[in-house]
Structure formats: structure tokens, C-alpha cells
Design a protein around this motif. Structure first.
Motif, PDB file in Angstrom:
ATOM      1  N   GLU A 151      80.828  62.875   0.667  1.00 15.70           N
ATOM      2  CA  GLU A 151      79.400  62.785   0.366  1.00 15.70           C
ATOM      3  C   GLU A 151      78.583  63.845   1.085  1.00 15.70           C
ATOM      4  N   HIS A 152      78.924  64.117   2.362  1.00 12.37           N
ATOM      5  CA  HIS A 152      78.084  64.995   3.182  1.00 12.37           C
ATOM      6  C   HIS A 152      78.760  66.301   3.597  1.00 12.37           C
ATOM      7  N   GLY A 153      80.055  66.445   3.315  1.00 12.37           N
ATOM      8  CA  GLY A 153      80.756  67.640   3.765  1.00 12.37           C
ATOM      9  C   GLY A 153      81.245  67.502   5.195  1.00 12.37           C
ATOM     10  N   PHE A 154      82.070  68.470   5.629  1.00 17.00           N
ATOM     11  CA  PHE A 154      82.625  68.395   6.966  1.00 17.00           C
ATOM     12  C   PHE A 154      81.538  68.475   8.033  1.00 17.00           C
ATOM     13  N   ALA A 155      80.623  69.410   7.874  1.00 19.03           N
ATOM     14  CA  ALA A 155      79.572  69.590   8.878  1.00 19.03           C
ATOM     15  C   ALA A 155      78.563  68.446   8.851  1.00 19.03           C
ATOM     16  N   GLY A 156      78.270  67.921   7.671  1.00 25.39           N
ATOM     17  CA  GLY A 156      77.237  66.909   7.545  1.00 25.39           C
ATOM     18  C   GLY A 156      77.660  65.501   7.925  1.00 25.39           C
ATOM     19  N   ALA A 157      78.957  65.242   7.957  1.00 25.87           N
ATOM     20  CA  ALA A 157      79.450  63.899   8.318  1.00 25.87           C
ATOM     21  C   ALA A 157      79.693  63.848   9.821  1.00 25.87           C
ATOM     22  N   SER A 158      78.912  63.057  10.531  1.00 27.30           N
ATOM     23  CA  SER A 158      79.072  62.962  11.981  1.00 27.30           C
ATOM     24  C   SER A 158      80.137  61.939  12.348  1.00 27.30           C
ATOM     25  N   THR A 159      80.788  62.153  13.467  1.00 24.99           N
ATOM     26  CA  THR A 159      81.805  61.198  13.928  1.00 24.99           C
ATOM     27  C   THR A 159      81.168  59.845  14.229  1.00 24.99           C
ATOM     28  N   ARG A 160      79.921  59.866  14.675  1.00 21.95           N
ATOM     29  CA  ARG A 160      79.228  58.603  14.949  1.00 21.95           C
ATOM     30  C   ARG A 160      79.045  57.796  13.674  1.00 21.95           C
ATOM     31  N   ASP A 161      78.636  58.463  12.586  1.00 24.92           N
ATOM     32  CA  ASP A 161      78.448  57.761  11.318  1.00 24.92           C
ATOM     33  C   ASP A 161      79.781  57.270  10.756  1.00 24.92           C
ATOM     34  N   ILE A 162      80.826  58.079  10.911  1.00 22.04           N
ATOM     35  CA  ILE A 162      82.146  57.669  10.429  1.00 22.04           C
ATOM     36  C   ILE A 162      82.623  56.442  11.191  1.00 22.04           C
ATOM     37  N   ALA A 163      82.450  56.463  12.500  1.00 21.91           N
ATOM     38  CA  ALA A 163      82.864  55.318  13.322  1.00 21.91           C
ATOM     39  C   ALA A 163      82.102  54.065  12.909  1.00 21.91           C
ATOM     40  N   ALA A 164      80.785  54.207  12.683  1.00 26.06           N
ATOM     41  CA  ALA A 164      79.975  53.052  12.287  1.00 26.06           C
ATOM     42  C   ALA A 164      80.435  52.508  10.933  1.00 26.06           C
ATOM     43  N   ALA A 165      80.722  53.407   9.990  1.00 23.81           N
ATOM     44  CA  ALA A 165      81.165  52.976   8.666  1.00 23.81           C
ATOM     45  C   ALA A 165      82.520  52.281   8.728  1.00 23.81           C
ATOM     46  N   ALA A 166      83.363  52.694   9.682  1.00 23.06           N
ATOM     47  CA  ALA A 166      84.685  52.086   9.836  1.00 23.06           C
ATOM     48  C   ALA A 166      84.652  50.828  10.689  1.00 23.06           C
ATOM     49  N   GLY A 167      83.512  50.556  11.327  1.00 21.70           N
ATOM     50  CA  GLY A 167      83.398  49.375  12.174  1.00 21.70           C
ATOM     51  C   GLY A 167      84.116  49.512  13.504  1.00 21.70           C
ATOM     52  N   VAL A 168      84.172  50.737  14.035  1.00 21.95           N
ATOM     53  CA  VAL A 168      84.808  50.976  15.333  1.00 21.95           C
ATOM     54  C   VAL A 168      83.840  51.749  16.215  1.00 21.95           C
ATOM     55  N   ASN A 169      84.167  51.852  17.489  1.00 25.07           N
ATOM     56  CA  ASN A 169      83.323  52.667  18.361  1.00 25.07           C
ATOM     57  C   ASN A 169      83.763  54.126  18.307  1.00 25.07           C
ATOM     58  N   ALA A 170      82.874  55.017  18.689  1.00 25.23           N
ATOM     59  CA  ALA A 170      83.134  56.449  18.575  1.00 25.23           C
ATOM     60  C   ALA A 170      84.403  56.901  19.310  1.00 25.23           C
ATOM     61  N   PRO A 171      84.694  56.377  20.517  1.00 26.57           N
ATOM     62  CA  PRO A 171      85.915  56.818  21.197  1.00 26.57           C
ATOM     63  C   PRO A 171      87.201  56.520  20.419  1.00 26.57           C
ATOM     64  N   ALA A 172      87.151  55.558  19.493  1.00 26.31           N
ATOM     65  CA  ALA A 172      88.349  55.232  18.706  1.00 26.31           C
ATOM     66  C   ALA A 172      88.789  56.425  17.864  1.00 26.31           C
ATOM     67  N   LEU A 173      87.829  57.219  17.395  1.00 31.82           N
ATOM     68  CA  LEU A 173      88.177  58.389  16.603  1.00 31.82           C
ATOM     69  C   LEU A 173      88.958  59.392  17.432  1.00 31.82           C
ATOM     70  N   GLN A 174      88.518  59.582  18.654  1.00 26.80           N
ATOM     71  CA  GLN A 174      89.246  60.519  19.530  1.00 26.80           C
ATOM     72  C   GLN A 174      90.614  59.957  19.895  1.00 26.80           C
ATOM     73  N   TYR A 175      90.709  58.649  20.075  1.00 29.23           N
ATOM     74  CA  TYR A 175      91.974  58.013  20.425  1.00 29.23           C
ATOM     75  C   TYR A 175      93.023  58.226  19.337  1.00 29.23           C
ATOM     76  N   TYR A 176      92.603  58.049  18.065  1.00 35.60           N
ATOM     77  CA  TYR A 176      93.552  58.149  16.962  1.00 35.60           C
ATOM     78  C   TYR A 176      93.743  59.574  16.436  1.00 35.60           C
ATOM     79  N   PHE A 177      92.693  60.392  16.512  1.00 33.42           N
ATOM     80  CA  PHE A 177      92.752  61.696  15.843  1.00 33.42           C
ATOM     81  C   PHE A 177      92.425  62.883  16.741  1.00 33.42           C
ATOM     82  N   GLN A 178      92.099  62.649  17.979  1.00 33.24           N
ATOM     83  CA  GLN A 178      91.794  63.676  18.969  1.00 33.24           C
ATOM     84  C   GLN A 178      90.447  64.361  18.744  1.00 33.24           C
ATOM     85  N   SER A 179      90.110  64.687  17.496  1.00 34.52           N
ATOM     86  CA  SER A 179      88.901  65.443  17.219  1.00 34.52           C
ATOM     87  C   SER A 179      88.472  65.213  15.777  1.00 34.52           C
ATOM     88  N   LYS A 180      87.306  65.716  15.448  1.00 33.60           N
ATOM     89  CA  LYS A 180      86.828  65.650  14.064  1.00 33.60           C
ATOM     90  C   LYS A 180      87.749  66.447  13.150  1.00 33.60           C
TER      91      LYS A 180
END
Length: 248
Positions: free
Chosen positions: A35-64
Motif C-alpha cells: 500500500e505504501h511502498g518500502f519507504a512509506g511503510a514504517s516498522t512501527r505501523d507494521i508492528a501495530a498491524a501485526a499486533g506485536v511490539n516494535a522490538p519483535a520485528l528486530q527479533y525476527y528479521f533484524q531490520s526493515k
């Protein structure tokens, strides 16, 4: 881009919960990257949409970037699995020198059916948007490269081989390649630009019933065209190659 890192988890239950969380993050990321592209999609919004906290993204994927790579790998794996049965059947038909015309045509129809199913699957929209942004230069060229190597190139080889055997033309004959593109074009009309076909059809959406009708029509047209391109037996036996001027 860095490769996706899978974390260590301590137990079978942990693995199950972790994999479920990982897939939930990927699903949310696919939607937002599309919907927003790589630059437009924030990790914070992705975490919120997935129902997890932001550090979970780094835990599973290291980075955006790692999360985007995981999304690209997910799209590629899912599409390969969808096409696998039809590709196996078609490859087996091509390996047999004595495969009859009907077998070759049905092999092509099987691949065409998988393409239609893939295109009309509701979850395809976000994946198609993500790939579209890559092609437009609005996102890293990751999913496109993976799909080109692991799906598009193998599909092109097999479908060109089938058309060549059906028509008696060579796989690299321009007529064979043009025909393949026209057959694919039937499907793309319902995909790009998104929603444009609805105005012509007079529909608000494409539900399961309407999708089945689209599939039936496309496959019937494909079968008719393939039968019309069957090579004519030469007078002295064998197959008579059709010239471009006669077949277009």
C-alpha cells in the motif's frame, strides 16, 4: 539486503508461537509495503498491524530490509507451490517424445489455470502491489528478482516448449513468443491496472462466482486458440511448420 535471520526458540511450543507471530508480521508487512511502498511503510505501523511490539520485528528479521526480504521469499515460495503440480505435469509431457497434442494442450491449460487462480486470489492484491512498486522503482528489486529466477523463467521455458510442440514452430520463433504473450494478456486484463476491468464488466467486485466465470472463459478461449495453432501434418508425413504470415 541481509538474509532473514530465524531466532533460536527454546521449545516446541515456542517454535509454534514464534512461527505464528512471524507469519503474522509478514502478512501485515505485505499489506503495508504494497500500500505504501518500502519507504512509506514504517516498522512501527507494521508492528501495530501485526499486533506485536516494535522490538519483535528486530527479533525476527533484524531490520526493515530483513523483513522485506522475508516478504519477497514468502511470495516466491507461495507462488512456486501453487504452480508446482501444473509444472510437474507439463514437464513430464514435454519429456515424452510421444506425448499427443491433447496432452500438451491440457498441460498448457493446467498452467494457465494456475495463473488465473493466482491472479484472482484475494490475497494476491497486496503482493501484486508490492511487485508493481518494485517494477516502478519505488521499492528494492528483491521479490521481482526472486520471482524471475524461480518462477517466471521456468514458466516461460515450459510454456514456450509446449507451444512449440503444439504448433510445430521453434520455441524461439517470434510467433511462438507473441502467442505466449497474448495468452498471458487474457489474464493480465483482470489484474492491471487494478480495478480497471470492473468498469467494463459493470461489477463492484470479483467474488468467487464471478472469478469462476472469468476462469472458464479464459480457459475456453485458450483451448480454442491452441487447437487452432496445431501444426498441420505435411503431405509426406511429419509436421509442417506454419509461417508467420499464415499464423498471425
Amino acid at each position: 539486503m541481509s538474509q532473514t535471520k530465524r531466532p533460536r526458540r527454546p521449545s516446541a511450543g515456542g517454535y509454534a508461537r514464534g512461527d505464528e507471530t512471524r507469519q503474522r508480521i509478514i502478512a501485515a508487512a505485505l499489506e503495508l509495503f504494497g500500500e505504501h511502498g518500502f519507504a512509506g511503510a514504517s516498522t512501527r505501523d507494521i508492528a501495530a498491524a501485526a499486533g506485536v511490539n516494535a522490538p519483535a520485528l528486530q527479533y525476527y528479521f533484524q531490520s526493515k530490509e530483513g523483513l522485506y526480504q522475508a516478504c519477497a521469499e514468502y511470495i516466491t515460495h507461495e507462488l512456486k507451490a501453487r504452480f508446482a503440480p501444473a509444472m510437474r505435469y507439463a514437464s513430464a509431457a514435454l519429456k515424452k517424445a510421444d506425448s499427443d497434442t491433447e496432452t500438451l494442450i491440457e498441460a498448457f491449460i493446467g498452467i494457465q489455470a494456475a495463473m488465473v487462480d493466482s491472479m484472482l486470489t484475494p490475497s494476491h492484491a497486496s503482493k501484486g502491489q508490492l511487485i508493481g512498486r518494485e517494477l516502478a522503482g519505488e521499492a528494492p528489486d528483491v521479490a521481482s528478482k526472486l520471482l524471475r529466477k524461480h518462477l517466471r523463467q521456468p514458466l516461460n521455458r515450459v510454456t514456450l516448449g509446449l507451444l512449440a510442440r503444439i504448433s510445430g514452430l521453434a520455441p524461439d520463433d517470434p510467433v511462438t513468443r507473441i502467442r505466449l504473450l497474448t495468452l498471458k494478456g487474457q489474464i493480465l486484463s483482470f489484474h492491471y491496472p487494478p480495478g480497471a476491468c470492473l468498469e467494463v464488466l459493470g461489477w463492484r467486485e470479483i467474488d468467487a462466482t464471478k472469478g469462476a466465470l472469468i476462469k472458464d472463459v479464459i480457459l475456453a478461449q485458450t483451448r480454442t486458440l491452441l487447437h487452432s495453432w496445431v501444426a498441420v501434418p505435411a503431405a509426406g508425413g511429419g509436421r509442417k511448420l506454419q509461417s508467420a504470415t499464415r499464423s498471425v
